[in-house]
Design an enzyme around this catalytic site. Structure first.
Site, PDB file in Angstrom:
ATOM      1  CE  LYS A  84      -3.353   2.485   2.917  1.00  0.00           C
ATOM      2  NZ  LYS A  84      -4.110   2.458   4.203  1.00  0.00           N
ATOM      3  CG  ASP A 136      -6.054   7.863   3.948  1.00  0.00           C
ATOM      4  OD1 ASP A 136      -6.937   8.384   3.248  1.00  0.00           O
ATOM      5  OD2 ASP A 136      -6.265   6.932   4.750  1.00  0.00           O
ATOM      6  CE  LYS A 179      -6.997   8.909   7.263  1.00  0.00           C
ATOM      7  NZ  LYS A 179      -7.566   7.665   7.804  1.00  0.00           N
ATOM      8  CG  ASP A 203     -10.324   6.953   6.105  1.00  0.00           C
ATOM      9  OD1 ASP A 203      -9.279   7.089   5.434  1.00  0.00           O
ATOM     10  OD2 ASP A 203     -10.350   7.024   7.350  1.00  0.00           O
ATOM     11  NE  ARG A 244     -10.568  -1.962   3.220  1.00  0.00           N
ATOM     12  CZ  ARG A 244     -11.123  -2.176   4.407  1.00  0.00           C
ATOM     13  NH1 ARG A 244     -12.235  -2.888   4.496  1.00  0.00           N
ATOM     14  NH2 ARG A 244     -10.576  -1.691   5.504  1.00  0.00           N
TER      15      ARG A 244
END
Length: 520
Positions: free
Chosen positions: A279, A284, A291, A362, A366
């Site tokens: 990853k 992010d 967030k 978020d 994956r």
């Protein structure tokens, strides 16, 4: 280690492979006697047995000073006209191990943080080979003294470590030197991973990581192929394209290949084939599912730590003579909000055609990993095993804290190899069950699968999501959400990004054996 900072230097100035006796500017030596010009000399002392006479004081005096010889304890003893001494606790004989030795070496390094030249007596541990002991000491010292400083302009700070001497009168010098060399290489790789993960996201973009990866690949004997946004679209990598949609920075899929060779540089038949998927979320924000407005955002520059660990680990394979054929996929992009950002309810199409309903922007890691996993399954010949590593779920961090990563997989043979490598390197893991009774939580009304499960056991449902893309190949997943960084110095882990997974992956790839039995 002294890598150039990422904000100013050209790619040509990035040198990931120092000369054979140095890590950056750090010189490493093995000697039968402590050098007179050392700033400080480390003297290992256990909780039992005689105190080495060179320390100049007895156990009663040590005890009166609060030093008992436990792992993690140290006591600086100044001397007039010679190097200072540091008593370093190595614990009771029955509890000594590579992990405790690495911890003791880190304790010594921090106690001597104001010295440029360190020397330490290399202890002999029952059941620990001399080369392994030397490797652990070098790793412990170098990694404990690591600091990310390219952007720091303060003049008053700890001096960098310039020289380390391992002192051994009785252990075979060739074995000690072999361990020093391996420790140098593994520490160098780990510090590369730390440098990358500590770099601010505005400086280390996916495109900048591509540039660095090209330099690392050329220096380390790796093949490299890079896919930009157009190529990713042509490949049908809908996860990468979807996560990247809100970012002004384009994505990059960086593919690395290590082909084993003999001492003459000729290709050899590999001992096995393993593919790694990392990853690489360069930053992010959570996307449109932003967030919370707290310091968690500052840590999100390390959300690419899985990709950093793979790049760093693969940089060491040629120098350590790895026999396995290794392919690495670094899935690199930001996850940002914006007018074009991926929305809740969107459906993405992964490489291979599986459709995914996005119910949490978020849970993006994956989504990029699924494309890499499918690409790994399509290799010809196919890999014997696939391993992915990611800062994937807060659920794993809440379950295990910051000392253990989670491991989970569809084949106990590869999971056990991960666990063995983790134990040997002290990059420890805890196995979770791949409980397929929870798979129904990923069922979607409008797509083949959705990207989140229920509120519980998020680390397991995330792994169940990833398993959908490995085509039954033996596979293991490492969730390093809690181990990727620490807030304070802790054993050999220096504050900030830890480089977790780098040494674990190196050990795994050096000892990799294809899992034989079928087990799904």
């Amino acid at each position: 280690m002294s890598f150039p900072s990422f904000h100013a230097e050209a790619v040509a100035d990035f040198h990931p492979a120092p000369s054979v006796d140095e890590v950056g500017a750090i010189k490493l030596h093995v000697s039968k006697t402590a050098p007179a010009d050392a700033g400080v000399i480390g003297i290992p002392i256990g909780v039992e047995g005689e105190v080495p006479p060179e320390l100049g004081i007895d156990r009663a005096t040590l005890s009166a000073s609060g030093f008992e010889g436990k792992v993690g304890q140290s006591l600086v003893i100044p001397r007039k006209g010679g190097p200072a001494l540091i008593a370093v606790g190595i614990g009771p004989q029955a509890e000594r191990s590579l992990a405790s030795l690495r911890h003791s070496a880190a304790t010594f390094a921090r106690a001597g943080s104001h010295y440029n030249h360190l020397a330490v007596n290399l202890p002999s541990f029952v059941g620990v080979a001399p080369d392994a002991a030397a490797m652990a000491v070098v790793e412990g010292v170098l990694l404990a003294r690591y600091r990310y400083r390219p952007l720091k302009r303060m003049t008053q700070q700890e001096p960098p470590l310039g020289q380390l001497t391992l002192v051994s009168q009785s252990l075979p010098p060739d074995e000690v030197k072999r361990g020093v060399e391996r420790g140098r290489r593994t520490a160098q790789a780990t510090e590369l991973a730390r440098d990358l993960s500590n770099a601010p996201a505005t400086l280390l973009t996916a495109r900048r990581l591509e540039e660095i990866a090209r330099v690392v690949a050329e220096s380390s004997g790796l093949d490299i192929e890079v896919f930009d946004e157009k190529a990713l679209s042509e490949l049908g990598c809908g996860g990468m394209i979807g996560v990247n949609a809100g970012s002004s920075e384009p994505p990059r899929l960086i593919k690395l290949i290590y082909r084993p060779k003999d001492s003459r540089g000729q290709p050899i038949e590999p001992s096995g084939r393993i593919s790694l998927v990392g990853k690489g979320i360069m930053y992010d924000s959570g996307g449109l599912g932003l967030k919370p407005n707290d310091l968690v955002h500052a840590a999100m520059k390390t959300d690419m730590s899985g990709a950093a660990a793979i790049l760093a680990a693969m940089s060491a394979l040629s120098g350590l003579g790895a026999k396995a054929y290794v392919t690495g996929y670094l899935m690199c992009t930001d996850n940002m909000p914006g007018g074009k950002a991926m929305r809740l309810g969107d459906v993405l199409t992964a490489r291979g055609g599986k459709t995914v309903e996005v119910l949490n922007t978020d849970a993006e890691g994956r989504l990029v990993m699924m494309d890499g996993l499918v690409l790994a399954t399509e290799e010809q010949p196919p890999p014997d095993a696939i391993l992915d590593i990611a800062t994937l779920t807060g659920a794993c961090e809440r379950a295990l804290g910051n000392d253990n990563a989670g491991v989970i997989g569809n084949h106990q043979g590869i999971v056990d190899q991960v666990r063995a490598a983790a134990e040997k390197t002290d990059e420890t893991v805890w196995q979770f069950p791949l409980d397929r009774r929870m798979r129904k939580e990923l069922d979607s009304e409008v797509a083949d699968i959705k990207n989140i499960g229920g509120i519980n056991a998020g680390q397991i449902t995330a792994a169940l999501f990833l398993e959908e893309f490995v085509a039954g190949i033996p596979w293991a997943h490492i969730d390093m959400a809690g181990t990727s960084r620490v807030e304070t110095d802790k054993t050999w882990r220096s504050k900030g990004a830890t480089g977790y997974g780098t040494r674990l992956l190196i050990e795994l790839m050096l000892s990799f054996n294809p899992p034989r039995e079928t087990q799904h």
